[in-house]
Design a protein around this motif. Sequence first.
Motif, PDB file in Angstrom:
ATOM      1  N   GLU A 261       0.810  -1.212   0.000  1.00  0.00           N
ATOM      2  CA  GLU A 261       0.000   0.000   0.000  1.00  0.00           C
ATOM      3  C   GLU A 261       0.844   1.265   0.000  1.00  0.00           C
ATOM      4  O   GLU A 261       0.304   2.377  -0.052  1.00  0.00           O
ATOM      5  N   GLY A 262       2.147   1.130   0.097  1.00  0.00           N
ATOM      6  CA  GLY A 262       3.028   2.290   0.025  1.00  0.00           C
ATOM      7  C   GLY A 262       3.603   2.736   1.339  1.00  0.00           C
ATOM      8  O   GLY A 262       4.395   3.690   1.377  1.00  0.00           O
ATOM      9  N   VAL A 263       3.258   2.096   2.430  1.00  0.00           N
ATOM     10  CA  VAL A 263       3.833   2.455   3.720  1.00  0.00           C
ATOM     11  C   VAL A 263       5.267   1.960   3.755  1.00  0.00           C
ATOM     12  O   VAL A 263       5.540   0.790   3.510  1.00  0.00           O
ATOM     13  N   GLU A 264       6.193   2.876   4.077  1.00  0.00           N
ATOM     14  CA  GLU A 264       7.604   2.516   4.052  1.00  0.00           C
ATOM     15  C   GLU A 264       7.988   1.743   5.306  1.00  0.00           C
ATOM     16  O   GLU A 264       7.410   1.912   6.375  1.00  0.00           O
ATOM     17  N   ASP A 265       9.019   0.931   5.146  1.00  0.00           N
ATOM     18  CA  ASP A 265       9.528   0.169   6.271  1.00  0.00           C
ATOM     19  C   ASP A 265      10.236   1.090   7.252  1.00  0.00           C
ATOM     20  O   ASP A 265      10.752   2.158   6.879  1.00  0.00           O
ATOM     21  N   CYS A 266      10.270   0.668   8.482  1.00  0.00           N
ATOM     22  CA  CYS A 266      11.161   1.287   9.462  1.00  0.00           C
ATOM     23  C   CYS A 266      12.585   0.909   9.073  1.00  0.00           C
ATOM     24  O   CYS A 266      12.873  -0.278   8.876  1.00  0.00           O
ATOM     25  N   MET A 267      13.478   1.891   8.955  1.00  0.00           N
ATOM     26  CA  MET A 267      14.817   1.619   8.460  1.00  0.00           C
ATOM     27  C   MET A 267      15.734   1.018   9.517  1.00  0.00           C
ATOM     28  O   MET A 267      16.925   0.839   9.275  1.00  0.00           O
ATOM     29  N   ILE A 268      15.173   0.740  10.684  1.00  0.00           N
ATOM     30  CA  ILE A 268      15.960   0.049  11.709  1.00  0.00           C
ATOM     31  C   ILE A 268      15.651  -1.445  11.699  1.00  0.00           C
ATOM     32  O   ILE A 268      16.548  -2.282  11.611  1.00  0.00           O
ATOM     33  N   CYS A 269      14.335  -1.783  11.760  1.00  0.00           N
ATOM     34  CA  CYS A 269      13.939  -3.205  11.784  1.00  0.00           C
ATOM     35  C   CYS A 269      13.499  -3.706  10.420  1.00  0.00           C
ATOM     36  O   CYS A 269      13.208  -4.887  10.267  1.00  0.00           O
ATOM     37  N   PHE A 270      13.461  -2.794   9.419  1.00  0.00           N
ATOM     38  CA  PHE A 270      13.061  -3.138   8.048  1.00  0.00           C
ATOM     39  C   PHE A 270      11.698  -3.841   8.019  1.00  0.00           C
ATOM     40  O   PHE A 270      11.480  -4.776   7.270  1.00  0.00           O
ATOM     41  N   SER A 271      10.791  -3.365   8.827  1.00  0.00           N
ATOM     42  CA  SER A 271       9.437  -3.906   8.868  1.00  0.00           C
ATOM     43  C   SER A 271       8.465  -2.757   8.994  1.00  0.00           C
ATOM     44  O   SER A 271       8.762  -1.727   9.621  1.00  0.00           O
ATOM     45  N   VAL A 272       7.302  -2.920   8.386  1.00  0.00           N
ATOM     46  CA  VAL A 272       6.271  -1.891   8.510  1.00  0.00           C
ATOM     47  C   VAL A 272       5.650  -1.949   9.900  1.00  0.00           C
ATOM     48  O   VAL A 272       5.491  -0.930  10.579  1.00  0.00           O
ATOM     49  N   ILE A 273       5.301  -3.148  10.327  1.00  0.00           N
ATOM     50  CA  ILE A 273       4.666  -3.334  11.634  1.00  0.00           C
ATOM     51  C   ILE A 273       5.722  -3.810  12.616  1.00  0.00           C
ATOM     52  O   ILE A 273       6.500  -4.722  12.322  1.00  0.00           O
ATOM     53  N   HIS A 274       5.747  -3.187  13.777  1.00  0.00           N
ATOM     54  CA  HIS A 274       6.751  -3.534  14.777  1.00  0.00           C
ATOM     55  C   HIS A 274       6.560  -4.982  15.249  1.00  0.00           C
ATOM     56  O   HIS A 274       5.437  -5.458  15.400  1.00  0.00           O
ATOM     57  N   GLY A 275       7.648  -5.650  15.507  1.00  0.00           N
ATOM     58  CA  GLY A 275       7.580  -7.073  15.814  1.00  0.00           C
ATOM     59  C   GLY A 275       6.971  -7.401  17.150  1.00  0.00           C
ATOM     60  O   GLY A 275       6.500  -8.516  17.354  1.00  0.00           O
TER      61      GLY A 275
ATOM     62  N   SER B 134      22.163  10.405  19.602  1.00  0.00           N
ATOM     63  CA  SER B 134      20.810  10.865  19.308  1.00  0.00           C
ATOM     64  C   SER B 134      20.688  11.269  17.862  1.00  0.00           C
ATOM     65  O   SER B 134      19.987  12.220  17.514  1.00  0.00           O
ATOM     66  N   THR B 135      21.400  10.581  16.958  1.00  0.00           N
ATOM     67  CA  THR B 135      21.369  10.887  15.536  1.00  0.00           C
ATOM     68  C   THR B 135      20.445   9.934  14.810  1.00  0.00           C
ATOM     69  O   THR B 135      20.141   8.840  15.283  1.00  0.00           O
ATOM     70  N   CYS B 136      20.034  10.361  13.614  1.00  0.00           N
ATOM     71  CA  CYS B 136      19.177   9.526  12.767  1.00  0.00           C
ATOM     72  C   CYS B 136      19.969   8.313  12.309  1.00  0.00           C
ATOM     73  O   CYS B 136      21.113   8.447  11.864  1.00  0.00           O
ATOM     74  N   PRO B 137      19.403   7.132  12.400  1.00  0.00           N
ATOM     75  CA  PRO B 137      20.145   5.941  11.977  1.00  0.00           C
ATOM     76  C   PRO B 137      20.502   5.942  10.506  1.00  0.00           C
ATOM     77  O   PRO B 137      21.440   5.256  10.101  1.00  0.00           O
ATOM     78  N   LEU B 138      19.793   6.751   9.691  1.00  0.00           N
ATOM     79  CA  LEU B 138      20.000   6.700   8.250  1.00  0.00           C
ATOM     80  C   LEU B 138      20.925   7.816   7.768  1.00  0.00           C
ATOM     81  O   LEU B 138      21.942   7.558   7.137  1.00  0.00           O
ATOM     82  N   CYS B 139      20.559   9.074   8.092  1.00  0.00           N
ATOM     83  CA  CYS B 139      21.336  10.197   7.597  1.00  0.00           C
ATOM     84  C   CYS B 139      22.339  10.723   8.610  1.00  0.00           C
ATOM     85  O   CYS B 139      23.114  11.632   8.301  1.00  0.00           O
ATOM     86  N   ARG B 140      22.322  10.259   9.807  1.00  0.00           N
ATOM     87  CA  ARG B 140      23.247  10.594  10.879  1.00  0.00           C
ATOM     88  C   ARG B 140      23.116  12.038  11.346  1.00  0.00           C
ATOM     89  O   ARG B 140      23.994  12.536  12.039  1.00  0.00           O
ATOM     90  N   GLU B 141      22.028  12.701  10.974  1.00  0.00           N
ATOM     91  CA  GLU B 141      21.782  14.033  11.492  1.00  0.00           C
ATOM     92  C   GLU B 141      21.110  13.923  12.852  1.00  0.00           C
ATOM     93  O   GLU B 141      20.479  12.914  13.175  1.00  0.00           O
ATOM     94  N   THR B 142      21.200  14.955  13.655  1.00  0.00           N
ATOM     95  CA  THR B 142      20.585  14.948  14.975  1.00  0.00           C
ATOM     96  C   THR B 142      19.084  14.791  14.844  1.00  0.00           C
ATOM     97  O   THR B 142      18.447  15.479  14.026  1.00  0.00           O
ATOM     98  N   PHE B 143      18.562  13.872  15.626  1.00  0.00           N
ATOM     99  CA  PHE B 143      17.141  13.539  15.541  1.00  0.00           C
ATOM    100  C   PHE B 143      16.376  14.382  16.564  1.00  0.00           C
ATOM    101  O   PHE B 143      16.618  14.313  17.758  1.00  0.00           O
ATOM    102  N   PHE B 144      15.459  15.202  16.042  1.00  0.00           N
ATOM    103  CA  PHE B 144      14.643  16.043  16.925  1.00  0.00           C
ATOM    104  C   PHE B 144      13.266  15.448  17.073  1.00  0.00           C
ATOM    105  O   PHE B 144      12.673  14.998  16.120  1.00  0.00           O
TER     106      PHE B 144
END
Length: 1459
Positions: A1403-1417, A1449-1459
């Motif tokens: 349906e187009g919902v992107e995965d979480c880029m940490i667990c690579f799953s749409v729905i948390h396990g 406290s950075t983004c796991p993907l882009c490594r910028e500070t996560f607010f």
Amino acid sequence: MPTTDQCTPLLNYEINSFIPSDRHCCIGYYLGSRGHVNTVPSSSGRAAELLARESGVVPGFIGFGSTVTSELGYVPAVHGVEEIDSLVDADFRLVLRKMSKRDTVTKLKAIQEFGTMCQERDAEEVKGVLPYWPRIYCKISVDHDRRVREATQQAFEQLVLKVRRSLAPSLKGLMGHWLMAQCDTYVPAASAACLAFTAAFPPNKQTEALSFCRDEILNVLQDTLLKETADTLSDPKSVPEEERETKFIRMLTSSLLGVKKLLHLLPDSDRNLLEDRLTQLISSAKFWKYSKHKTPQVRGALSEVVSALCQYTPGLVHKEAARASAAVLLSIDDTDPVVLPPLWEAVLHVVTTIPDCWTHVNARKGFLPKLWALLRAGGGGMAKALHPNLMPLVSRLPAEVTQPALDFYTTFFTSLIQGLSAERALTSPTESAAIVTAVVECMRFSVMQHTEEGEEQRKIQQMLISQQLLPLLESAVGNPSLQNGPLFLLVTEMLISWEKRAGLHGGDGSQEGADVYQTLLGDFWEGIGLLLVGFVDTEEADPKALEGVATLLQVSSGRGKKGFSISKMFEVHSLRKKSVKICLSEPGDADRNGAERGGRDEPPEGEPQQMRLVGSLESERLEAVVCQLAQLCLVYVNEKQSERHLVFLSLLLRSFHTPRVFAVKGEEQSLPVVDLKNMAMRFLLERVVAWLSEEGRSQNDHLVDMIFSSLHCCSPQETPRILNHITMMNLPWGILLHVIQKSCRDWLKGSVLGERLFGLAEELCNTGRGHATLTSNENTHSWTLISLVLSQQHNNEPLIGEVYLEKILEKLHATLSETKAQADQGGMEPLICFICDVASTFYSSVTDCLLLASAEELLLTAFQITAQDHSNTHLSVSVLSKLRAVCVAGVQALMQHSGDQFQESGFLCSAAVWVKRQLLTASLDASDKVFYVFVQRADARRLCLWAGARQTACENVSGLGSPWVQLFVCENASLIVELSRFFAAPPATAADTLPAELTAEWTDFFIEGIYSLLLHLPVKITDAFTEPDDPLFPLAVLRSVGVALTYIPVPQLLKNSLPANLIADQKTNLPAPLQTLLNTLCPLLLFKARPLQITVYLLLEKVMGQLPECDGEGESSKTEEDAEEPSLSPPESLMAVLSACEDLCESVLAGVQVGEFAVVQPLSVEYSCFLGYLLSWKLLLSFFKASPSQLRVQYSLYLKRSHSLHKLLIHLFKMMPENPAYPGQGADTKDTKTFFTESLSLAVDSEYSLRRLPHLACGVYYSAVQDLPAMVRLWWNSQEKRVSTAVERFSTRHVSPVLSAQEISSVHASTQTFDSMTVKARSAAREVIATYSVDDIFIELVIQLPQNHPLGSITVESGRRVGVAVQQWRNWMLQLSTYLTHQNGSIMEGLALWKNNVDKRFEGVEDCMICFSVIHGSNYSLPKKACRTCKKKFHSACLYKWFTSSNKSTCPLCRETFF
């Protein structure tokens, strides 16, 4: 080195393991991925394929089929791998490989799965298996394990039903072993093979199929019989010697039986074509050696083959006459139960088919001595199978064997009769009957063979009568087992046949041998007369012998019925049955036989019967013997007052009531002279009446029999006059009782008997009021007589005149009313007991008995005595129970009455008025089921009256210290139970018999009031009685009220009226009434009263499913703000009970190791604590199971942090027995029942038992691993080695098989449907297959349950996939594995989560880029936390773990500070 058969499945596996699913790109794929490695064949299969492609010729390698040979290989490489793959489905390949495994369990499950697949798959897919099936079938159909053989035939049947005619090309390779399988020594396997054969060929085609394969069948059978050994059939290196030998013997037996079956089914033309092959078989010395084989099954099978050869190919047997005769005739001493029946069938076939068989066998040295020894031993316990063959054998013996005839027949019959003394014949009636039948049959045949004139013939005849038949009868007369057998009947039939041949039955006596038969009959009657006189003509005659004489004469008379036991008639005892029945006859039936007239010619129930003869003996000689014996009896009765001779005389007269017998005179004595021409009436009035009048006589049954024997010769007009005369003779009442039981209706309705009986009732009641003893034998007969005439009916009419019936009931009512008014009723207990017995029998036996006013008044009086206060009456418990039985029987009879039960003068109205009056004066005692029946059929006004009395008792619990108040409350609770059951499932006739508005009023008005009062009662009782060990503690009340509360409707629990009980600072989302219910009842789970604990559990269990709804979505709304995953507590009142119990349980079990069994004694404080602890956990697990997935995560997290579940599991493994087998199972139980397969019934009124607490512990553990598998797995992984090993061993053995089967069956039975996904299960392999398809995407996943499920991780294997990238495919497999491993639920729930995840992805919902799953396990949330820089979204829980583990406290993907 492994054999070719063992290598081939491995090669097949290797071949198929390198074939990708996309066959069109397989070469390019492997060349591209593996380079030069693929140019070298890695298996013989690929080498064969390579050679076929290069040269165009397929070589015939060992282990592979080829086009040259006709034999079918397992997986031949005849057409290359691609064509094999196109024929055999992948699932079938896997199953076929498993079938070749050595492990029995693996093989058995594979066969079962194969049968299921054959049933479910398309025919074309199944047909692909046919080229490989014959070789597999021929191997596994003779497997050592009988379960494998049975399953093989069952699977074969499914294959046959699917492929039908396509089986024809493979038939010749199958038929030999198929026929052997139909002769398997394991009957279920043989039956399954026969069913498969019938499914393949209809009866009219079976012969044709066998003819088509006859050569191949005989090849298989002949090879097994003549060439194979135990070591050639099984590998000596891998199969134990015992197993090899067992398999060899079984195949020998099956092959021999297969030869017999083949000969039986083939037509003559085909048998002739096989003559050379059969000659080769039976000319082999090895074939005939099987007659001396050490195994009985082989010897018996050979005998069956010999019989078949004699029957279907006699010419071949003649060629081997010497071997066949010796093998069969010299083996007759073999008494093994398996061998003897077919052996003697073969004996008869041999002596019939081979006329010169005695020239090959020495009959006098080899055959006859063995026969005499066998007969003397009674056939070695096999007379039922052996002795029916003796007469056919004797008829086929030639003269050279039987000469001299006198010696032969003397020895033969002496040995035969001596067999009756064998141990088995003495204890088994069937064995004895078989020997006796053979004796008489052979005697009849021998007489027929020797009817010529001559001294030798006469000696044989005299020997048969005087030395054989008469001594046999003499021994039978004194032997009850022979009396009850067929001897007398068979001898009588033989005598009748002799009389017919002698011309005594209407013939002219001129037929051949008539004089001989007349001489034989004369010898017999002369001898039997002297024999019987010898038994009777003694003062100390044996009662058993006299009984045998009477039985012999009765059977000879043609009646064929055995009379009463004489020995029983001499016993001095009271009347044998309180409830007696009567058989009536018409007054004009005096000329009919005794069975029609009085029913007493019938034998008593349980006595053996003889069959009625066809014809009868000539009566003159028989009557002469009877008259001689009767005259002897009269002499001993008159001179010696011999009671046993009098009993014997009555038995004679029952069968021989003829004028000639009645005219017999004994010694003259002073008797009243009656001038009558009717000799029977004269005998009755002169002798029988005089004997009845004698004082001190204890037994009169036989004299009553004489009365009715005499009445057989009297006219219908004389019979009532004689019976009235006997009635007025003032004889003992026991005699009159026996007379009434046999008499005709007209006399019973008469006034003479009616007045006599009414006088008896008055006498009994007056005697009882005078406190005289009522326990004498005569009084017992008197009350039995009154009960008989009141309770017995004929054609729905009273036995006696209705006016006398009414008078007797009025007398009983008047007497019972007088006892009610007396202050001390204890002294009249015997009289009350007798009246109660009579009334109970009357109400339960007579239809519409309450139409009589006196009967209804009697019932009301009994009810009033039952319900009144007994503190001053001193009535015993037994008398009160009898009075209650009268009330129950009377009211039940009233309910069956079709009239108006609610008339003002009727019992119900009168009882209701009396109950109301007694309640107002508080003098009513607790009654029993009478209340239930009364209220069940009464109207709403009477229900209100009862409800008011119940409310008064329930509101004030201080009076429960009184046993009478307790009893009253218990009976009311029982009444509520009965009413709840009645209105929940009313009988079919309720709509016609109940008032129309009663059910509605019960539902709308009474239920709420009743259960509102009852729900308060346990709380009030525990407040008022704090010490459960107090003798006055109302435990019975708690038990009865608890049973009633189990019927409370759930809505009433949810909206209860309990006093508010809310606790400050208690976190709850529950409504106030529901929270009050939990706070009030949960503490009672620990109260030391088991009925209360079970009651509270059952009440709370009703509402557990409603509680999670009140928590909504739980703490999910806080996820956005809180860093840590939220947890939610289950009901705090329930958790408080667990906390209170945990410490005590831990202290009690501190000295017990995990895996040991701690026994907790019932009725102890510890028992109550453990019971409350386990019941609380059952409630918590029910609550958990009813929760949705999102809430279940939060609840389980709370349990994890509180360590409650960890403590529970440690406690459980100290409370569960090492062997949780369910008690009461036999050693031969097929499926062993355990505490895990059988659910525990938690009933309030169940008894204490040592096994209930362990059973409950097992039930809690099973619920935990079923509903919280992930948490149990986590706990198991955290334990030390010793604990984890003990837990795994116990769970794998007792829990995992049950849980796995339940998981698989839940998939089968699931009604849950998914869009674009199908789920199916394989029970045998413990697999679940999920297939997801959307547009051009096709995904197949195979979920495999481990052996130690749920402790081990569930594995997810790759199936077929189309249109999915490899990385995405791996991610989805990992996600499903994660869901199944970490979610606390079933497989279907895990699949539903996984599908939801995949759907969201499409349906187009992107995965979480940490667990690579749409729905948390674990918490099933969607990615919602977005990075402001890269805009990617993450799960809150994943981010929390990322931040805490990376300390950034950075983004796991882009490594910028996560607010």
